[in-house]
Design an enzyme around this catalytic site. Structure first.
Site, PDB file in Angstrom:
ATOM      1  CG  HIS A   1      -1.906  -1.119   1.238  1.00 17.71           C
ATOM      2  ND1 HIS A   1      -3.267  -0.904   1.238  1.00 17.71           N
ATOM      3  CD2 HIS A   1      -1.746  -2.462   1.224  1.00 17.71           C
ATOM      4  CE1 HIS A   1      -3.895  -2.076   1.225  1.00 17.71           C
ATOM      5  NE2 HIS A   1      -2.987  -3.033   1.232  1.00 17.71           N
TER       6      HIS A   1
ATOM      7  CG  ASP B   1      -5.114   1.943   1.840  1.00 20.64           C
ATOM      8  OD1 ASP B   1      -6.056   1.233   1.442  1.00 20.64           O
ATOM      9  OD2 ASP B   1      -3.922   1.618   1.763  1.00 20.64           O
TER      10      ASP B   1
END
Ligand code: UDP
Length: 475
Positions: free
Chosen positions: A24, A123
């Site tokens: 990520h 995110d």
């Protein structure tokens, strides 16, 4: 009479907040750098634990700050203050995500206020963490999903699959049962190709399934969505998402690592959580063209001793050279790593703890990639036209590997099997018997990937639109 002056727009300030995991942080930091090149203010928010690792293992993090004066790093707590007992960023990453989702809001609010943030890029794994904050401050919220579009779409289809009695998977289920009611992927997926949360979601585990569905739906309540993919790669799936979420603006910007490299005209900085062992680059230099199988299962996968042994024998028996990354925290069995190293001749194989993966995949000696099908690894491989052998572990990897083998036809899927003979045969198929076929399709997809990030390509244009959106919506 005094005329009212139009309110002066302040310069946009974007906050980027990734899940504290390697897969990520990597693409979201690439995006941060792309935005910094546009001379916008950027605050990249990491947990303290992750930021310390970035600084420890990547000299170029400091270079980034010197290169882009409007980029800064900030840290927040992840509520696991005891270093000794920290769950890390591997399989227990869920503990950190849950803590941040439950308790992170006040910390995020403080950063928004102190840095005068005008746009949030958060995110999607955090679900609705930032929705209220975006409303409270009247700023834009953009969700970044780091998984493939096909995986996201599979999650979003879960309610329909439950309605049609295709889910949950029963305890005694045949995992080859075909999933029929998934628009855009009808008859393509078997139960075993579904993202693993759903595979785990057998009847008595309905709550986990409900939670994943809920988080995914919440994450799409943002003003816009960023995906690290490109239009030519996942067009039919993207059409489905757009059809079902017509109000959501979707920016496909990928492959982000290549987007950044193309924009900078140099390779981008690294953001590894481990120290890369560069001896592998010297070793690769001495290997013939497309002769090496590169083996890497990413930053989270954990393997049983017997699985490692099967992979090892499969590689040895294939008689092909291999470069194998075994992370220090990957093998639990004491002495196993030493046994592998001692039992592998220097001529055939090199085993190291972590590599600069993009550099490895772009090396001319690499002929195939034995991968866990993490989305970043998949994109990195396809940009360099490297065919794959997939051994997926969890999450989106199950569906990514299905697309690699059945849709893009750039590799083989070894899913749910860990057997030396199967691996030996697959290595020989990809490296010898069907080499031309796989190379041809891999090169075609690589060309499309490059086109998407070049001037006037889809990802290139979408990024320009995103910057325009951030500028125009900044209060
Ligand atoms: N990576 C790397 N060196 C390694 C292993 C991984 O630089 O030895 C990078 C890789 O290039 C990718 C990321 O770590 O960008 C892993 O992300 P991915 O989505 O492939 O898998 P995950 O680690 O999230 O399972």
């Amino acid at each position: 009479m005094e005329t009212e002056q139009p309110k002066q727009k302040s310069s946009p300030h974007v906050l980027i907040f990734p899940c504290p995991a390697q897969g990520h942080v990597n693409p979201m930091l690439k995006l941060a750098e792309l935005i910094a090149i546009q001379n916008l203010h950027i605050t990249f928010l990491n947990t303290k634990y992750i930021h310390n690792r970035l600084i420890q293992f990547n000299d170029d993090i400091q270079d980034l700050l010197e290169c882009y004066p409007k980029l800064q790093f900030k840290t927040i707590s992840d509520f696991h203050d005891d270093e000794e007992k920290h769950p890390g960023f591997g399989e227990k990453i869920g503990d950190v995500v849950v803590a941040l989702t439950l308790y992170g809001k006040p910390l995020l609010r403080d950063v928004i206020v102190s840095e005068k943030i005008s746009c949030l890029i958060v995110d999607g794994i955090f679900g609705d963490l930032a929705i209220d904050l975006a409303h409270e401050f009247g700023i834009q919220l953009i969700t970044f999903r780091t998984v493939s579009a096909c995986c996201l779409w599979a999650y979003l289809c879960v309610p329909k699959l439950i309605q049609c009695n295709e889910l949950p998977i029963r305890g005694d289920e045949d995992m080859d049962r075909i999933i029929r009611n998934m628009p855009g992927m009808e008859n393509l997926l078997r139960c075993r190709d579904l993202p693993s949360f759903k595979r785990l979601a057998k009847e008595n585990e309905h709550i986990a399934l409900d939670h994943v569905v809920f988080q995914n739906q919440q994450s799409l309540k943002a003003n816009a969505l960023i995906l690290n993919t490109f239009e030519d790669l996942e067009a039919p799936i993207l059409s489905q998402i757009r059809l079902h979420f017509p109000k959501l603006i979707i920016y496909t910007l990928g492959p982000l690592h290549h987007h950044l490299n193309t924009t900078k005209k140099t390779s981008s900085s690294s953001s590894s959580f481990f120290k890369a062992d560069r001896t592998c680059m010297t070793w690769l230099e001495s290997q013939p063209l497309k002769s090496v199988v590169y083996v890497n299962f990413g930053s989270i996968t954990s393997m049983k001793g017997e699985e490692i042994i099967e992979i090892w024998h499969g590689l040895l028996n294939s008689k092909k050279q291999f470069l194998w990354v075994i992370r220090p925290n990957m093998v639990q069995e004491k002495g196993l790593l030493k046994e592998l190293e001692e039992g592998t001749s220097k001529e055939q194989g090199l085993i190291v703890g972590w590599v600069p993966q993009e550099e490895v995949l772009s090396h001319k000696a690499i002929g195939a990639f034995l991968t866990h099908s993490g989305w970043n690894s998949t994109l990195e491989s396809l940009v360099y036209g490297v065919p794959m052998i997939c051994w997926p572990y969890f999450s989106d990897q199950q569906i990514n590997s299905r697309f690699v083998s059945e849709v893009w036809k750039i590799g083989l899927d070894m899913k749910d099997v860990c057997d030396r003979k199967v691996l030996e045969n697959m290595v020989n198929d990809v490296m010898v018997n069907r080499k031309e076929e796989f190379l041809k399709s891999a090169m075609e997809i690589a060309k499309l990937a490059c086109k998407s990030v070049s001037c006037d390509g889809s990802s290139y244009n979408n990024f320009r639109d995103l910057i325009e959106y951030i500028r125009s919506t900044s209060p």
